[in-house]
Design a protein around this motif. Structure first.
Motif, PDB file in Angstrom:
ATOM      1  N   VAL A   1      57.377  19.842  28.666  1.00  0.00           N
ATOM      2  CA  VAL A   1      58.835  19.781  28.854  1.00  0.00           C
ATOM      3  C   VAL A   1      59.563  20.881  28.096  1.00  0.00           C
ATOM      4  O   VAL A   1      60.793  20.967  28.165  1.00  0.00           O
ATOM      5  CB  VAL A   1      59.399  18.406  28.425  1.00  0.00           C
ATOM      6  CG1 VAL A   1      58.780  17.289  29.247  1.00  0.00           C
ATOM      7  CG2 VAL A   1      59.196  18.155  26.934  1.00  0.00           C
ATOM      8  N   ARG A   2      58.831  21.736  27.399  1.00  0.00           N
ATOM      9  CA  ARG A   2      59.491  22.745  26.566  1.00  0.00           C
ATOM     10  C   ARG A   2      60.344  23.725  27.370  1.00  0.00           C
ATOM     11  O   ARG A   2      61.388  24.177  26.899  1.00  0.00           O
ATOM     12  CB  ARG A   2      58.446  23.512  25.750  1.00  0.00           C
ATOM     13  CG  ARG A   2      57.875  22.704  24.608  1.00  0.00           C
ATOM     14  CD  ARG A   2      56.765  23.455  23.890  1.00  0.00           C
ATOM     15  NE  ARG A   2      56.094  22.567  22.936  1.00  0.00           N
ATOM     16  CZ  ARG A   2      54.934  22.832  22.361  1.00  0.00           C
ATOM     17  NH1 ARG A   2      54.310  23.983  22.648  1.00  0.00           N
ATOM     18  NH2 ARG A   2      54.394  21.976  21.523  1.00  0.00           N
ATOM     19  N   GLY A   3      59.898  24.048  28.586  1.00  0.00           N
ATOM     20  CA  GLY A   3      60.692  24.949  29.411  1.00  0.00           C
ATOM     21  C   GLY A   3      62.068  24.378  29.708  1.00  0.00           C
ATOM     22  O   GLY A   3      63.078  25.083  29.628  1.00  0.00           O
TER      23      GLY A   3
ATOM     24  N   SER B   1      64.139  24.405  26.591  1.00  0.00           N
ATOM     25  CA  SER B   1      64.562  25.774  26.341  1.00  0.00           C
ATOM     26  C   SER B   1      65.760  26.150  27.207  1.00  0.00           C
ATOM     27  O   SER B   1      66.705  26.800  26.748  1.00  0.00           O
ATOM     28  CB  SER B   1      63.399  26.739  26.614  1.00  0.00           C
ATOM     29  OG  SER B   1      63.799  28.077  26.426  1.00  0.00           O
ATOM     30  N   GLY B   2      65.739  25.718  28.478  1.00  0.00           N
ATOM     31  CA  GLY B   2      66.871  25.983  29.361  1.00  0.00           C
ATOM     32  C   GLY B   2      68.144  25.345  28.853  1.00  0.00           C
ATOM     33  O   GLY B   2      69.223  25.946  28.881  1.00  0.00           O
ATOM     34  N   LEU B   3      68.023  24.090  28.374  1.00  0.00           N
ATOM     35  CA  LEU B   3      69.195  23.416  27.820  1.00  0.00           C
ATOM     36  C   LEU B   3      69.696  24.150  26.583  1.00  0.00           C
ATOM     37  O   LEU B   3      70.905  24.360  26.423  1.00  0.00           O
ATOM     38  CB  LEU B   3      68.847  21.972  27.457  1.00  0.00           C
ATOM     39  CG  LEU B   3      69.922  21.204  26.684  1.00  0.00           C
ATOM     40  CD1 LEU B   3      71.204  21.086  27.510  1.00  0.00           C
ATOM     41  CD2 LEU B   3      69.420  19.826  26.266  1.00  0.00           C
ATOM     42  N   CYS B   4      68.772  24.566  25.712  1.00  0.00           N
ATOM     43  CA  CYS B   4      69.178  25.261  24.487  1.00  0.00           C
ATOM     44  C   CYS B   4      69.902  26.567  24.805  1.00  0.00           C
ATOM     45  O   CYS B   4      70.876  26.926  24.136  1.00  0.00           O
ATOM     46  CB  CYS B   4      67.964  25.528  23.608  1.00  0.00           C
ATOM     47  SG  CYS B   4      67.256  24.044  22.851  1.00  0.00           S
TER      48      CYS B   4
ATOM     49  N   GLY C   1      62.634  27.736  31.630  1.00  0.00           N
ATOM     50  CA  GLY C   1      63.610  27.989  30.570  1.00  0.00           C
ATOM     51  C   GLY C   1      64.916  28.554  31.085  1.00  0.00           C
ATOM     52  O   GLY C   1      65.702  29.122  30.308  1.00  0.00           O
ATOM     53  N   ASN C   2      65.176  28.389  32.360  1.00  0.00           N
ATOM     54  CA  ASN C   2      66.405  28.899  32.967  1.00  0.00           C
ATOM     55  C   ASN C   2      67.406  27.770  33.165  1.00  0.00           C
ATOM     56  O   ASN C   2      67.069  26.584  33.072  1.00  0.00           O
ATOM     57  CB  ASN C   2      66.100  29.559  34.312  1.00  0.00           C
ATOM     58  CG  ASN C   2      65.352  28.631  35.256  1.00  0.00           C
ATOM     59  OD1 ASN C   2      64.449  27.917  34.841  1.00  0.00           O
ATOM     60  ND2 ASN C   2      65.731  28.652  36.529  1.00  0.00           N
ATOM     61  N   PHE C   3      68.643  28.140  33.439  1.00  0.00           N
ATOM     62  CA  PHE C   3      69.651  27.127  33.751  1.00  0.00           C
ATOM     63  C   PHE C   3      70.625  27.675  34.780  1.00  0.00           C
ATOM     64  O   PHE C   3      70.799  28.897  34.920  1.00  0.00           O
ATOM     65  CB  PHE C   3      70.395  26.669  32.488  1.00  0.00           C
ATOM     66  CG  PHE C   3      71.368  27.677  31.914  1.00  0.00           C
ATOM     67  CD1 PHE C   3      72.682  27.760  32.371  1.00  0.00           C
ATOM     68  CD2 PHE C   3      70.971  28.533  30.891  1.00  0.00           C
ATOM     69  CE1 PHE C   3      73.576  28.675  31.843  1.00  0.00           C
ATOM     70  CE2 PHE C   3      71.862  29.447  30.341  1.00  0.00           C
ATOM     71  CZ  PHE C   3      73.167  29.525  30.823  1.00  0.00           C
ATOM     72  N   THR C   4      71.233  26.758  35.534  1.00  0.00           N
ATOM     73  CA  THR C   4      72.283  27.094  36.485  1.00  0.00           C
ATOM     74  C   THR C   4      73.445  26.140  36.262  1.00  0.00           C
ATOM     75  O   THR C   4      73.259  25.029  35.738  1.00  0.00           O
ATOM     76  CB  THR C   4      71.798  26.961  37.943  1.00  0.00           C
ATOM     77  OG1 THR C   4      71.340  25.608  38.158  1.00  0.00           O
ATOM     78  CG2 THR C   4      70.663  27.925  38.232  1.00  0.00           C
TER      79      THR C   4
END
Length: 267
Positions: free
Chosen positions: A136-138, A141-144, A230-233
């Motif tokens: 779940v680290r990816g 990381s996206g949330l961070c 580790g991305n976010f939209t």
């Protein structure tokens, strides 16, 4: 009242959030909600259950892909030799490679994301990604990355809300002060950080309930999706309380018809 003070009381496995004219109870063991009004405990439908009446064509494609992927993995292992094609999906499920296993994995990453959000809300800093399981680290990381970019000032985090008037309840992710103003933020996880239209309706339901709870209405709604790389939209909310009330009315109508049909079949 800020949710950071965790004003609810823990009683027999329930979380109870108190408001001026009613309280909302949630039991994690059954994933059920109740609303307490004038000494009465009334069941409340969850916001996510309300959305169950919506057509989700992408969900069908996802389920089909899960089954096909699982079957291909087993075929390459040689575990589908001489198996009737109609029974292949049963073998996929037994081996934990179908949609149910994927759904459970999605629940795990959702839990991790909300744990990370709680850490941020209570400590004011992004959590250490290394403290979370590798799978779940990816997503964390996206949330961070979003937290560091948006720098939200939490007002209410992971707060149980409900509507005594409309008979539903849920747990909103975050109401925070952002650069654009007071904003209700709803978090979503998916491998590609994809966002779906029903997320907008869900967030509108939280906003409607929050207002009835006496929480200052947000000026904006923001949907944030985080992905496994580790991305976010992000998308600004485009639904309003009227949209959620319409879906809620449909949910109640379907529930009423199903109950009537069940009685008719038993007669």
């Amino acid at each position: 009242m800020s949710a950071l003070s965790r004003p609810y009381a823990e009683r027999d496995g329930s979380e109870i959030q108190h408001y001026e004219t009613f309280s909302v109870e949630y039991r994690d063991a059954s994933h059920r909600y109740w609303i307490h009004v004038d000494g009465e405990r009334n069941p409340a439908v969850s916001v996510t259950a309300v959305l169950g009446v919506l057509d989700k064509p992408a969900l069908l494609g996802w389920a089909e892909a899960c089954g096909a992927e699982g079957a291909l993995i087993l075929e390459r292992r040689g575990e589908l030799r001489n198996v009737d094609p109609k029974a292949a999906i049963d073998i996929v499920r037994i081996n934990g490679l179908g949609k149910d296993a994927k759904r459970d994995a999605g629940a795990d990453r959702g839990t991790a994301i909300h744990d990370a959000l709680r850490i941020y809300a209570s400590e004011g800093t992004a959590p250490n990604v290394g403290d979370f399981p590798a799978e779940v680290r990816g997503y964390v990381s996206g949330l961070c990355k979003w937290l560091l970019e948006a720098n939200p000032e939490p007002v209410h985090a992971e707060q149980i809300v409900g509507s005594a008037k409309h008979g539903y309840a849920g747990r909103l992710d975050l109401i925070a002060n952002l650069a654009i103003g007071r904003t209700l933020v709803d978090l979503k996880t998916s491998p590609r950080a994809r966002l779906y239209p029903e997320a907008h309706i869900q967030a509108a339901g939280y906003a409607l309930a929050a207002e009835e709870c006496g929480i200052e209405p947000p000026a904006h709604i923001l949907i944030v999706g985080v992905g496994e790389e580790g991305n976010f939209t992000t998308q600004m909310g485009c639904a309003d309380p009227r949209d959620f009330r319409a879906v809620l009315a449909c949910h109640k109508a379907v529930a009423r018809v199903r109950a009537g049909a069940k009685l008719a079949a038993a007669a």
